[in-house]
Design a protein around this motif. Structure first.
Motif, PDB file in Angstrom:
ATOM      1  N   ALA A 125       0.819  -1.205   0.000  1.00  0.00           N
ATOM      2  CA  ALA A 125       0.000   0.000   0.000  1.00  0.00           C
ATOM      3  C   ALA A 125       0.855   1.260   0.000  1.00  0.00           C
ATOM      4  O   ALA A 125       0.437   2.290  -0.533  1.00  0.00           O
ATOM      5  CB  ALA A 125      -0.928  -0.011   1.209  1.00  0.00           C
ATOM      6  N   ASN A 126       2.049   1.189   0.588  1.00  0.00           N
ATOM      7  CA  ASN A 126       2.937   2.345   0.603  1.00  0.00           C
ATOM      8  C   ASN A 126       3.452   2.709  -0.786  1.00  0.00           C
ATOM      9  O   ASN A 126       4.050   3.772  -0.968  1.00  0.00           O
ATOM     10  CB  ASN A 126       4.137   2.091   1.524  1.00  0.00           C
ATOM     11  N   ASP A 127       3.240   1.823  -1.754  1.00  0.00           N
ATOM     12  CA  ASP A 127       3.696   2.079  -3.122  1.00  0.00           C
ATOM     13  C   ASP A 127       2.607   2.685  -3.998  1.00  0.00           C
ATOM     14  O   ASP A 127       2.871   3.049  -5.146  1.00  0.00           O
ATOM     15  CB  ASP A 127       4.197   0.777  -3.771  1.00  0.00           C
ATOM     16  N   LEU A 128       1.384   2.788  -3.486  1.00  0.00           N
ATOM     17  CA  LEU A 128       0.264   3.178  -4.338  1.00  0.00           C
ATOM     18  C   LEU A 128       0.426   4.565  -4.949  1.00  0.00           C
ATOM     19  O   LEU A 128       0.115   4.762  -6.132  1.00  0.00           O
ATOM     20  CB  LEU A 128      -1.047   3.104  -3.545  1.00  0.00           C
ATOM     21  N   ASP A 129       0.893   5.539  -4.187  1.00  0.00           N
ATOM     22  CA  ASP A 129       1.072   6.885  -4.745  1.00  0.00           C
ATOM     23  C   ASP A 129       2.114   6.879  -5.843  1.00  0.00           C
ATOM     24  O   ASP A 129       1.968   7.559  -6.866  1.00  0.00           O
ATOM     25  CB  ASP A 129       1.476   7.870  -3.644  1.00  0.00           C
ATOM     26  N   ASN A 171       3.546  -9.211  -7.250  1.00  0.00           N
ATOM     27  CA  ASN A 171       3.198 -10.096  -6.135  1.00  0.00           C
ATOM     28  C   ASN A 171       2.612  -9.284  -4.985  1.00  0.00           C
ATOM     29  O   ASN A 171       3.047  -9.411  -3.825  1.00  0.00           O
ATOM     30  CB  ASN A 171       4.432 -10.875  -5.674  1.00  0.00           C
ATOM     31  N   ALA A 172       1.642  -8.480  -5.302  1.00  0.00           N
ATOM     32  CA  ALA A 172       1.146  -7.469  -4.375  1.00  0.00           C
ATOM     33  C   ALA A 172      -0.149  -7.896  -3.688  1.00  0.00           C
ATOM     34  O   ALA A 172      -0.802  -8.872  -4.076  1.00  0.00           O
ATOM     35  CB  ALA A 172       0.913  -6.158  -5.125  1.00  0.00           C
ATOM     36  N   LYS A 173      -0.513  -7.124  -2.660  1.00  0.00           N
ATOM     37  CA  LYS A 173      -1.792  -7.301  -1.997  1.00  0.00           C
ATOM     38  C   LYS A 173      -2.924  -6.980  -2.975  1.00  0.00           C
ATOM     39  O   LYS A 173      -2.735  -6.202  -3.920  1.00  0.00           O
ATOM     40  CB  LYS A 173      -1.881  -6.374  -0.787  1.00  0.00           C
ATOM     41  N   PRO A 174      -4.129  -7.563  -2.767  1.00  0.00           N
ATOM     42  CA  PRO A 174      -5.242  -7.322  -3.691  1.00  0.00           C
ATOM     43  C   PRO A 174      -5.541  -5.851  -3.929  1.00  0.00           C
ATOM     44  O   PRO A 174      -5.820  -5.443  -5.056  1.00  0.00           O
ATOM     45  CB  PRO A 174      -6.411  -8.034  -3.001  1.00  0.00           C
TER      46      PRO A 174
END
Length: 393
Positions: free
Chosen positions: A329-333, A345-348
């Protein structure tokens, strides 16, 4: 098997839908359309089951009562609108997956103009050229089916004009791909349970990333800085990381590594891979021991996106020409800011919001989303005297 004849909507979908009920897996696909004439060749792995042959014959012998000109007149002009690529990755790649994508393309009134194989190892990848489609709507249409079918599907413009790449997914540890370097350091300090409790509170939403990081680092106060050598030794590169960076550098990309971990661990890896930029949190050290504090601003969700913008500005590139790879989630921005955001290989929640997703455990599979065939990678490696096994840590 090879099908050849007048191009018409639904041929690809019909073939792979028929094959979906058989035990076959797809090894290679090549489709071209020249002046209304379609040639579709498929290489399958099968145990010789007669259902495969029967399925192919059922499609090939479908009766047609009109010529090519009349058929084209009946269905009107070619689909208008943009052009796009649909990339499928599977291990194995099943006919059902190809059929699902072909059905969605047809449902949008678009047309498949060409299919080609990008890779056969370590995953099978095919790239589908589509005319008349819309990237956002087709991406939404195939996303759900891709998850059910166990394949990765990326929908993108015909060519991502990418010239810079930033990633937070280079490393893992022997214990877990999610193990944090702070947890490894805490184990040396005998405070692993305390740090694990802080991490659990953050996962429940009781702490944001910055608060969590400060509490985890505080537990490391007094630790001898020499233990950083042990942590660095425990870190392993994600399979395919070497190949990904090496190939991107050959193509003239600028490559960056941004991490919510610690620069003292990240920088040596960046140097090993000849990465152009590295950005992570820095630990304060006094008299050879960790103070339990972080120097400067915390590299959190906003910090990663800011780092991407800074890298792009330093290279004189617009954000539209950047690629970002992340798993949390810290990569979303950062993924949202980039021209192409790839969930690895990320979270949904990350897969749902990213432009593309890769769930196979090989980081160099990202190359296929950029239209770079495996054969070209291996040929370049061979010219440099490298073995394909060099892609592994």
């Amino acid at each position: 098997m090879t099908l050849s004849g007048d191009d018409r909507p639904g041929v690809t979908s019909a073939l792979f839908t028929a094959l979906a009920g058989t035990p076959a897996t797809v090894l290679d696909v090549e489709q071209v359309v020249v002046r209304g004439h379609l040639t579709l060749a498929v290489l399958l792995a099968t145990d010789g089951d007669d259902r495969v042959r029967a399925a192919a014959l059922d499609v090939a012998e479908e009766p047609r009562h009109e010529g090519a000109l009349q058929a084209r007149h009946r269905r009107g002009p070619r689909p208008c609108g943009g052009r796009l690529h649909v990339t499928l990755l599977g291990a194995p790649l099943t006919p059902a997956a190809v059929a699902a994508v072909a059905r969605q393309v047809a449902a949008q009134g678009a047309n498949i103009d060409r299919i080609r194989r990008i890779s056969r190892w370590p995953v099978t990848t095919v790239e589908v050229d589509v005319s008349g489609g819309d990237v956002p709507s087709l991406r939404r249409a195939v996303a759900t089916e891709a998850g059910h079918l166990g394949v990765d599907v990326a929908v993108s413009p015909p060519a991502w004009p990418a010239a810079a790449a930033a990633s937070s997914s280079w490393t893992s540890t022997p214990r877990s791909s999610r193990t944090r370097s702070s947890s490894l350091l805490a184990a040396h300090a005998g405070r692993e349970a305390e740090v694990a409790a802080v991490t659990e509170r953050a996962m429940r939403g009781e702490l944001d990333f910055a608060q969590s990081l400060h509490e985890r680092v505080a537990a490391l106060a007094g630790l001898d800085v020499a233990v950083l050598d042990d942590v660095r030794a425990a870190v392993r590169l994600t399979p395919g990381a070497r190949t990904l960076v090496r190939t991107l550098k050959r193509l003239g990309f600028t490559v960056a590594l941004v991490s919510g971990g610690f620069l003292e661990v990240v920088q040596p890896l960046a140097d090993l891979l000849h990465v152009d930029h590295a950005h992570a949190n820095r630990l304060e050290v006094r008299d050879g021991r960790l103070t339990g504090r972080v120097l400067g601003d915390v590299v959190d969700r906003a910090g990663k996106a800011a780092a991407l913008r800074r890298f792009a500005e330093a290279e004189g590139l617009p954000l539209s020409r950047t690629v970002a790879i992340g798993d949390g989630a810290n990569d979303l921005d950062m993924l949202d800011a980039a021209g192409l955001g790839i969930a690895f290989n990320a979270k949904p929640v990350v897969r749902e919001q990213a432009d593309a997703s890769v769930t196979v455990p090989f980081l160099d599979a990202v190359l296929y989303l950029l239209g770079i065939p495996r054969e070209e990678v291996e040929e370049a490696d061979a010219a440099d005297g490298l073995d394909p096994a060099d892609s592994l840590p």
